[in-house]
Design a protein around this motif. Structure first.
Motif, PDB file in Angstrom:
ATOM      1  N   PHE A  32    -104.385  71.814 -11.065  1.00 56.25           N
ATOM      2  CA  PHE A  32    -103.116  71.300 -10.535  1.00 56.25           C
ATOM      3  C   PHE A  32    -102.496  72.280  -9.551  1.00 56.25           C
ATOM      4  CE2 PHE A  32     -98.557  72.198 -11.203  1.00 56.25           C
ATOM      5  CZ  PHE A  32     -98.031  71.198 -10.401  1.00 56.25           C
ATOM      6  N   TRP A  33    -102.443  73.558  -9.900  1.00 52.58           N
ATOM      7  CA  TRP A  33    -101.734  74.513  -9.067  1.00 52.58           C
ATOM      8  C   TRP A  33    -102.438  74.721  -7.732  1.00 52.58           C
ATOM      9  CZ3 TRP A  33     -97.217  75.634  -8.027  1.00 52.58           C
ATOM     10  CH2 TRP A  33     -96.816  76.835  -7.447  1.00 52.58           C
ATOM     11  N   ARG A  34    -103.755  74.698  -7.724  1.00 52.92           N
ATOM     12  CA  ARG A  34    -104.478  74.794  -6.455  1.00 52.92           C
ATOM     13  C   ARG A  34    -104.127  73.613  -5.549  1.00 52.92           C
ATOM     14  NH1 ARG A  34    -108.389  76.665 -10.064  1.00 52.92           N
ATOM     15  NH2 ARG A  34    -109.403  74.618 -10.215  1.00 52.92           N
ATOM     16  N   ALA A  35    -104.058  72.424  -6.123  1.00 51.69           N
ATOM     17  CA  ALA A  35    -103.694  71.245  -5.333  1.00 51.69           C
ATOM     18  C   ALA A  35    -102.253  71.333  -4.851  1.00 51.69           C
ATOM     19  CB  ALA A  35    -103.903  69.981  -6.163  1.00 51.69           C
ATOM     20  N   ALA A  36    -101.358  71.815  -5.720  1.00 52.99           N
ATOM     21  CA  ALA A  36     -99.952  71.945  -5.328  1.00 52.99           C
ATOM     22  C   ALA A  36     -99.787  72.946  -4.185  1.00 52.99           C
ATOM     23  CB  ALA A  36     -99.119  72.362  -6.534  1.00 52.99           C
ATOM     24  N   CYS A  37    -100.505  74.053  -4.263  1.00 51.82           N
ATOM     25  CA  CYS A  37    -100.425  75.058  -3.195  1.00 51.82           C
ATOM     26  C   CYS A  37    -100.988  74.502  -1.895  1.00 51.82           C
ATOM     27  CB  CYS A  37    -101.165  76.323  -3.608  1.00 51.82           C
ATOM     28  SG  CYS A  37    -100.380  77.254  -4.943  1.00 51.82           S
ATOM     29  N   ALA A  38    -102.047  73.726  -1.973  1.00 51.65           N
ATOM     30  CA  ALA A  38    -102.629  73.128  -0.772  1.00 51.65           C
ATOM     31  C   ALA A  38    -101.647  72.195  -0.075  1.00 51.65           C
ATOM     32  CB  ALA A  38    -103.910  72.381  -1.130  1.00 51.65           C
ATOM     33  N   ARG A  39    -100.735  71.611  -0.847  1.00 52.01           N
ATOM     34  CA  ARG A  39     -99.708  70.728  -0.273  1.00 52.01           C
ATOM     35  C   ARG A  39     -98.451  71.485   0.132  1.00 52.01           C
ATOM     36  NH1 ARG A  39     -99.568  64.932  -3.434  1.00 52.01           N
ATOM     37  NH2 ARG A  39    -101.790  64.777  -3.956  1.00 52.01           N
ATOM     38  N   GLY A  40     -98.424  72.786  -0.098  1.00 52.32           N
ATOM     39  CA  GLY A  40     -97.254  73.575   0.245  1.00 52.32           C
ATOM     40  C   GLY A  40     -96.120  73.477  -0.750  1.00 52.32           C
ATOM     41  N   LEU A  41     -96.391  72.959  -1.937  1.00 54.62           N
ATOM     42  CA  LEU A  41     -95.325  72.788  -2.920  1.00 54.62           C
ATOM     43  C   LEU A  41     -94.909  74.111  -3.549  1.00 54.62           C
ATOM     44  CD1 LEU A  41     -96.594  69.541  -4.689  1.00 54.62           C
ATOM     45  CD2 LEU A  41     -94.928  69.750  -2.838  1.00 54.62           C
ATOM     46  N   ASP A  42     -95.799  75.097  -3.497  1.00 51.89           N
ATOM     47  CA  ASP A  42     -95.465  76.399  -4.074  1.00 51.89           C
ATOM     48  C   ASP A  42     -94.281  77.041  -3.375  1.00 51.89           C
ATOM     49  OD1 ASP A  42     -97.329  76.468  -1.895  1.00 51.89           O
ATOM     50  OD2 ASP A  42     -97.633  78.608  -2.268  1.00 51.89           O
ATOM     51  N   ALA A  43     -94.076  76.717  -2.104  1.00 49.15           N
ATOM     52  CA  ALA A  43     -92.966  77.295  -1.359  1.00 49.15           C
ATOM     53  C   ALA A  43     -91.636  76.609  -1.651  1.00 49.15           C
ATOM     54  CB  ALA A  43     -93.252  77.226   0.140  1.00 49.15           C
ATOM     55  N   GLN A  44     -91.681  75.485  -2.356  1.00 47.11           N
ATOM     56  CA  GLN A  44     -90.465  74.705  -2.584  1.00 47.11           C
ATOM     57  C   GLN A  44     -89.934  74.783  -4.008  1.00 47.11           C
ATOM     58  OE1 GLN A  44     -90.803  70.623  -0.952  1.00 47.11           O
ATOM     59  NE2 GLN A  44     -92.805  71.246  -0.164  1.00 47.11           N
ATOM     60  N   VAL A  45     -90.725  75.331  -4.920  1.00 49.45           N
ATOM     61  CA  VAL A  45     -90.382  75.266  -6.327  1.00 49.45           C
ATOM     62  C   VAL A  45     -90.125  76.658  -6.874  1.00 49.45           C
ATOM     63  CG1 VAL A  45     -92.750  75.463  -7.215  1.00 49.45           C
ATOM     64  CG2 VAL A  45     -91.077  74.110  -8.486  1.00 49.45           C
ATOM     65  N   SER A  46     -89.307  76.756  -7.897  1.00 50.14           N
ATOM     66  CA  SER A  46     -89.069  78.022  -8.578  1.00 50.14           C
ATOM     67  C   SER A  46     -90.020  78.111  -9.766  1.00 50.14           C
ATOM     68  CB  SER A  46     -87.621  78.099  -9.084  1.00 50.14           C
ATOM     69  OG  SER A  46     -86.709  78.071  -8.005  1.00 50.14           O
ATOM     70  N   LEU A  47     -90.889  79.124  -9.760  1.00 57.00           N
ATOM     71  CA  LEU A  47     -91.809  79.320 -10.879  1.00 57.00           C
ATOM     72  C   LEU A  47     -91.077  79.976 -12.040  1.00 57.00           C
ATOM     73  CD1 LEU A  47     -95.089  80.501  -9.137  1.00 57.00           C
ATOM     74  CD2 LEU A  47     -94.514  78.224 -10.020  1.00 57.00           C
ATOM     75  N   ALA A  48     -91.390  79.549 -13.238  1.00 56.25           N
ATOM     76  CA  ALA A  48     -90.679  80.033 -14.423  1.00 56.25           C
ATOM     77  C   ALA A  48     -91.682  80.427 -15.492  1.00 56.25           C
ATOM     78  CB  ALA A  48     -89.748  78.945 -14.957  1.00 56.25           C
ATOM     79  N   GLU A  49     -91.373  81.495 -16.199  1.00 53.50           N
ATOM     80  CA  GLU A  49     -92.169  81.911 -17.346  1.00 53.50           C
ATOM     81  C   GLU A  49     -91.282  81.895 -18.585  1.00 53.50           C
ATOM     82  OE1 GLU A  49     -94.616  85.283 -17.007  1.00 53.50           O
ATOM     83  OE2 GLU A  49     -95.515  84.681 -15.095  1.00 53.50           O
ATOM     84  N   SER A  50     -91.912  82.101 -19.731  1.00 55.89           N
ATOM     85  CA  SER A  50     -91.162  81.960 -20.977  1.00 55.89           C
ATOM     86  C   SER A  50     -91.861  82.731 -22.076  1.00 55.89           C
ATOM     87  CB  SER A  50     -91.059  80.484 -21.365  1.00 55.89           C
ATOM     88  OG  SER A  50     -92.354  79.917 -21.473  1.00 55.89           O
ATOM     89  N   ALA A  51     -91.144  82.922 -23.157  1.00 58.20           N
ATOM     90  CA  ALA A  51     -91.689  83.578 -24.350  1.00 58.20           C
ATOM     91  C   ALA A  51     -92.151  82.520 -25.338  1.00 58.20           C
ATOM     92  CB  ALA A  51     -90.613  84.461 -24.990  1.00 58.20           C
ATOM     93  N   PRO A  52     -92.978  82.898 -26.295  1.00 59.76           N
ATOM     94  CA  PRO A  52     -93.356  81.934 -27.335  1.00 59.76           C
ATOM     95  C   PRO A  52     -92.145  81.530 -28.168  1.00 59.76           C
ATOM     96  CG  PRO A  52     -94.153  84.132 -27.885  1.00 59.76           C
ATOM     97  CD  PRO A  52     -93.651  84.205 -26.476  1.00 59.76           C
ATOM     98  N   ALA A  53     -92.177  80.319 -28.674  1.00 57.35           N
ATOM     99  CA  ALA A  53     -91.094  79.849 -29.535  1.00 57.35           C
ATOM    100  C   ALA A  53     -91.148  80.559 -30.879  1.00 57.35           C
ATOM    101  CB  ALA A  53     -91.212  78.344 -29.747  1.00 57.35           C
ATOM    102  N   ALA A  54     -89.994  80.825 -31.425  1.00 58.43           N
ATOM    103  CA  ALA A  54     -89.921  81.355 -32.786  1.00 58.43           C
ATOM    104  C   ALA A  54     -90.354  80.282 -33.775  1.00 58.43           C
ATOM    105  CB  ALA A  54     -88.499  81.798 -33.098  1.00 58.43           C
ATOM    106  N   ARG A  55     -90.880  80.738 -34.897  1.00 55.33           N
ATOM    107  CA  ARG A  55     -91.279  79.792 -35.946  1.00 55.33           C
ATOM    108  C   ARG A  55     -90.108  78.895 -36.348  1.00 55.33           C
ATOM    109  NH1 ARG A  55     -95.013  79.744 -40.790  1.00 55.33           N
ATOM    110  NH2 ARG A  55     -93.998  78.262 -42.195  1.00 55.33           N
ATOM    111  N   SER A  56     -88.914  79.458 -36.422  1.00 50.76           N
ATOM    112  CA  SER A  56     -87.746  78.679 -36.832  1.00 50.76           C
ATOM    113  C   SER A  56     -87.459  77.546 -35.857  1.00 50.76           C
ATOM    114  CB  SER A  56     -86.529  79.590 -36.965  1.00 50.76           C
ATOM    115  OG  SER A  56     -86.244  80.242 -35.736  1.00 50.76           O
ATOM    116  N   ALA A  57     -87.755  77.763 -34.583  1.00 44.69           N
ATOM    117  CA  ALA A  57     -87.547  76.702 -33.593  1.00 44.69           C
ATOM    118  C   ALA A  57     -88.589  75.606 -33.757  1.00 44.69           C
ATOM    119  CB  ALA A  57     -87.597  77.287 -32.187  1.00 44.69           C
TER     120      ALA A  57
END
Length: 315
Positions: A32-57
């Motif tokens: 997916f990401w290779r296709a998105a970059c080929a369309r130039g979508l990488d320049a338009q979107v904010s990439l986000a990372e995250s931590a694993p969910a806690a067991r309680s969540a």
């Protein structure tokens, strides 16, 4: 409100998949990401990372006994988490916790105005039950988000829309008697496809009768049939007037998917997300989260998920 769409991609999310030629492979995010970059979508979107969910969540939706079982299977790294569709692998608990964590981070950003919308391609595991894995799904990130919207943010009226080719049974039956969760689910007829559920007469249970809308399509159905069903689904959700909208955008309804028999094109995904954006603006302060769901041809999922992202990014 923020005007951005946050896209959740990470090495950990990319590892959600199964070995030895399993249909849900670990190369889906990359394709997916290779296709998105080929369309130039990488320049338009904010990439986000995250931590694993806690067991309680995770336990907001899943039972403690089931979480224990996944942890044990993750340590052993062998066997199956269900009757044979969802293999255990070493680290499956940690990888699945990351998937839920990304969904919760997306929810946090949308609810606090840091993002207008979120898209998590490796997410939308709609078959997992409260106490069991099913259909390649370990933890049901969608169910956790719905429960978190209630317990942590105080929202009640939520809409869940599912256009994956398989009925979202893990969400449907968990909330079948919940009158404050509207479900509109367009999928291939369960008489011909896993999980064998999602019939038109299934409209909810007890006080929730009439708050669920299942729209099965016959094998071979294409965009014309999808758009006709979409008109019904959209009207149903619009009348419900939700405070928050979730959409599972499975790509396995596209023509040629090896596990199903619909003949959709990415136009279905583009239209659905574009219309849900407008609906969310009317009723839910624009709050919309999208998830990638299924899809077992890399070219198909790349096209469908790029169509989803483009619709989310439109001015």
């Amino acid at each position: 409100m923020a005007s951005s769409t946050h896209l959740f991609l990470s090495e950990a999310l990319g590892r959600y998949g199964f070995p030895d030629g399993h249909p849900l492979s670990i190369d889906r995010q990359g394709a997916f990401w290779r296709a998105a970059c080929a369309r130039g979508l990488d320049a338009q979107v904010s990439l986000a990372e995250s931590a694993p969910a806690a067991r309680s969540a995770i336990a907001r939706f899943h039972t403690d006994a089931y979480i224990d079982r996944v942890e044990q299977a993750s340590r052993l790294g062998t066997g199956f988490l269900d009757a044979g569709d969802t293999p255990a692998f070493a680290g499956c608990f940690e990888v699945s916790s990351h998937l839920v964590g990304a969904a919760l981070e997306g929810l946090h950003r949308v609810m606090h105005g840091a993002a207008a919308r979120s898209f998590q391609p490796i997410g939308g595991l709609h078959h997992a039950r409260r106490g069991a894995a099913a259909g390649f799904c370990v933890f049901n990130d969608l169910g956790v988000v719905i429960e978190t919207l209630r317990s942590e943010y105080g929202l009640r009226r939520i809409a869940y829309v599912d256009i994956d080719v398989h009925h979202g049974d893990g969400v449907y039956y968990a909330f079948e008697d919940d009158p404050d969760l509207a479900i509109a689910d367009i999928h291939q007829d369960g008489r011909f496809l896993f999980p064998g559920t999602g019939f038109a007469h299934e409209t909810g249970r007890d006080a929730a009768i009439g708050t669920k809308c299942n729209l099965p399509l016959a094998p071979g159905a294409g965009d014309a049939e999808f758009f006709a069903a979409w008109t019904v689904a959209e009207g149903f959700v619009d009348r419900f007037a939700p405070e928050f909208v979730l959409v599972q955008c499975g790509a396995d309804g596209l023509s040629g998917d090896p596990l199903a028999d619909l003949r959709l094109t990415p136009a279905a995904h583009s239209h659905a997300v574009r219309r849900l954006r407008a609906l969310a603006e009317r009723h839910a302060r624009g709050r919309l989260m999208a998830f990638g769901g299924g899809g077992y041809r890399l070219d198909n999922l790349s096209m469908a998920w790029c169509a989803v992202l483009e619709a989310l990014l439109e001015p």
